[in-house]
Design a protein around this motif. Structure first.
Motif, PDB file in Angstrom:
ATOM      1  N   SER A 140      -1.775   5.487   0.181  1.00 20.35           N
ATOM      2  CA  SER A 140      -1.440   4.761   1.129  1.00 20.35           C
ATOM      3  C   SER A 140      -1.543   2.991   1.089  1.00 20.35           C
ATOM      4  CB  SER A 140      -1.328   5.356   2.422  1.00 20.35           C
ATOM      5  OG  SER A 140      -2.705   4.684   3.090  1.00 20.35           O
ATOM      6  N   SER A 141      -0.669   2.372   1.187  1.00 17.40           N
ATOM      7  CA  SER A 141      -1.210   0.866   1.184  1.00 17.40           C
ATOM      8  C   SER A 141      -2.407   0.509   2.093  1.00 17.40           C
ATOM      9  CB  SER A 141       0.188  -0.090   1.810  1.00 17.40           C
ATOM     10  OG  SER A 141       1.397   0.142   1.177  1.00 17.40           O
ATOM     11  N   TYR A 189       1.933  -3.823   0.859  1.00 15.43           N
ATOM     12  CA  TYR A 189       2.702  -3.078   1.910  1.00 15.43           C
ATOM     13  C   TYR A 189       3.969  -3.325   2.228  1.00 15.43           C
ATOM     14  CZ  TYR A 189      -2.100  -3.013   4.167  1.00 15.43           C
ATOM     15  OH  TYR A 189      -3.545  -2.583   4.691  1.00 15.43           O
ATOM     16  N   GLN A 190       4.465  -3.992   0.964  1.00 15.33           N
ATOM     17  CA  GLN A 190       6.129  -3.659   0.676  1.00 15.33           C
ATOM     18  C   GLN A 190       6.268  -2.495   0.368  1.00 15.33           C
ATOM     19  OE1 GLN A 190       9.342  -6.106  -1.874  1.00 15.33           O
ATOM     20  NE2 GLN A 190       7.630  -7.181  -1.611  1.00 15.33           N
ATOM     21  N   LYS A 192       4.543   0.453   0.467  1.00 14.34           N
ATOM     22  CA  LYS A 192       3.977   1.482   1.545  1.00 14.34           C
ATOM     23  C   LYS A 192       3.015   2.493   0.794  1.00 14.34           C
ATOM     24  CE  LYS A 192       7.048   0.313   4.298  1.00 14.34           C
ATOM     25  NZ  LYS A 192       6.537  -0.942   5.573  1.00 14.34           N
ATOM     26  N   GLU A 193       3.207   2.669  -0.688  1.00 15.74           N
ATOM     27  CA  GLU A 193       2.437   3.576  -1.613  1.00 15.74           C
ATOM     28  C   GLU A 193       1.860   2.864  -2.887  1.00 15.74           C
ATOM     29  OE1 GLU A 193       3.040   8.197   0.107  1.00 15.74           O
ATOM     30  OE2 GLU A 193       4.490   7.266  -1.239  1.00 15.74           O
TER      31      GLU A 193
END
Length: 222
Positions: A140-141, A189-190, A192-193
């Motif tokens: 995850s981010s 964070y754009q 997400k993963e």
């Protein structure tokens, strides 16, 4: 196709080594966009010679604007001229493992992520350490940005492969030191993963005269 953006400023003594390690990549479908950011030494001529030797190398000469401006010029060139789907950054005094692009691309494909990352090491000249392949992970981010799985480099622009769409509305801030601190978290964070390979594929050259070793100034507070 992978576009590699390499900002260059007064680096004639190191850029040939960096360019040659890119030419030695086990993935052949790449293009190098080398941005000569107003160099006052033989950098521009050395880049032009490399471009004459390899049609995959494109050279842009511009007035000095700093690292962010040079990266942005390379990104803009990709959007205006290239059909490549991926962008990577390599600094002109660093070098990369022959499998750098291959592993980052395979990690992105395997994890279905638009951003993939490999590990790196700091060096004053030593070559890559022997290493096992390791397990590719999808993080995850938040887990990635905690730096839990590698030795720093979380916010660096290099050691990563980005889907070009991530830069559709994003560029590096001109005039700031630590410009990647302003930008990488937005990319992370754009998406997400993040796909992460623990393989050490990027050599970060520690130059005693470099920007991170220079005398402290208020600009460091950026």
């Amino acid at each position: 196709m992978i576009s590699i953006v390499m900002p260059c400023y007064n680096c004639e003594t190191s850029l040939v080594r960096t360019a040659e390690c890119i030419r030695a990549q086990t993935v052949a479908d790449w293009e190098l966009i080398a941005v000569d950011d107003g160099s006052s030494d033989g950098t521009g001529a050395a880049l032009d010679a490399l471009a004459r030797a390899d049609a995959r190398i494109r050279v842009i000469h511009q007035e000095n604007g700093g690292l962010s401006a040079a990266r942005n010029t390379g990104i803009d060139w990709v959007f205006a001229n290239s059909a490549s789907r991926w962008i990577a950054f390599v600094d002109s005094d660093d070098w990369v493992h022959p499998d750098f692009l291959k592993v980052l691309y395979e990690t992105a494909e395997q994890t279905l992520c638009k951003l993939s990352v490999c590990d790196y090491f700091r060096t004053s000249g030593k070559d890559f350490p022997a290493q096992p392949d390791g397990e590719v992970r999808k993080l995850s981010s938040g887990d990635y940005y905690c730096g839990r799985f590698h030795n720093g480099g979380t916010a660096t622009a290099w050691n990563k492969l980005y889907h070009r769409s991530l830069f559709q509305k994003l560029r590096y801030p001109v005039g700031k030191l630590h410009e990647d601190e302003f930008t990488t978290y937005r990319l992370v964070y754009q998406v997400k993963e993040v796909g992460f390979s623990p393989r050490v594929l990027y050599a970060y050259y520690q130059n005693p005269a470099g920007i991170m070793k220079s005398a402290w100034s208020p600009k460091r507070l950026d």
